[in-house]
Design an enzyme around this catalytic site. Structure first.
Site, short mmCIF file in Angstrom:
data_model
loop_
_atom_site.label_atom_id
_atom_site.label_comp_id
_atom_site.label_asym_id
_atom_site.label_seq_id
_atom_site.Cartn_x
_atom_site.Cartn_y
_atom_site.Cartn_z
N ARG A 36 -18.89 7.58 16.03
CA ARG A 36 -19.09 6.14 16.29
C ARG A 36 -18.98 5.95 17.79
NH1 ARG A 36 -19.33 1.36 17.41
NH2 ARG A 36 -19.02 -0.39 16.01
N GLU A 96 -26.46 -4.43 12.74
CA GLU A 96 -26.51 -3.75 11.45
C GLU A 96 -27.97 -3.50 11.06
OE1 GLU A 96 -23.85 -2.60 9.77
OE2 GLU A 96 -22.57 -3.38 11.35
N ARG A 107 -14.81 8.42 10.93
CA ARG A 107 -15.71 8.79 12.02
C ARG A 107 -14.91 8.95 13.31
NH1 ARG A 107 -19.77 3.75 11.59
NH2 ARG A 107 -17.72 2.80 11.84
#
Length: 158
Positions: free
Chosen positions: A47, A55, A89
């Site tokens: 990330r 998104e 992540r």
């Protein structure tokens, strides 16, 4: 003076504990998440630190993903990190040949500076990221060309 020493000590502790990962970008999930394959053939979800991209189902979501894909897919990157998010992540600063890829997404107007987590950035990165977002916004680049761009953290609440 005590406050300065405390802040400096905390900075050094963060610096000492920072880890690095190098590998080939084999996937781009969206405008702020990649998959990296290291030399031992282990894959890692990364990330990008300091930014939040639209998104997938949001305006500019696909364009942001395409932008990141064009910057890093099938290329070697280096990640400096010291944490994982709640999804497992790695959250880190991604660079390629000394180019800050997180910052490049801001330059192109493909992400917001994620101020909620800016305390996790160095003071200089925090400043540069914020200034870059403002510049991209004033030039109406990428998502800033929309009259009312919705930050992804607000979109996720809906």
């Amino acid at each position: 003076m005590k406050k300065f020493l405390l802040i400096f000590t905390l900075f050094l502790l963060n610096f000492v504990h920072a880890k690095t990962l190098e590998g080939l970008v084999v996937g781009v999930a969206d405008g702020d998440t990649i998959t990296v394959l290291d030399q031992q053939k282990n894959t890692y979800k990364i990330r990008l630190q300091g930014i939040d991209a639209p998104e997938k189902k949001q305006a500019f979501g696909e364009k942001s993903k395409q932008s990141l894909h064009g910057l890093v897919h099938s290329k070697q990157v280096r990640i400096e990190y010291d944490k994982e998010d709640k999804y497992g992540r790695i959250v880190g600063k991604v660079t390629m040949e000394d180019v800050d890829i997180c910052l490049q997404q801001l330059v192109l107007g493909m992400a917001w500076h994620y101020k909620k987590y800016q305390s996790e950035q160095s003071v200089s990165d925090r400043s540069v990221y914020s200034d870059t977002e403002l510049k991209s916004k004033s030039l109406k680049l990428g998502l800033w060309s929309d009259d009312t761009p919705m930050p992804p953290w607000e979109f996720r609440k809906k």
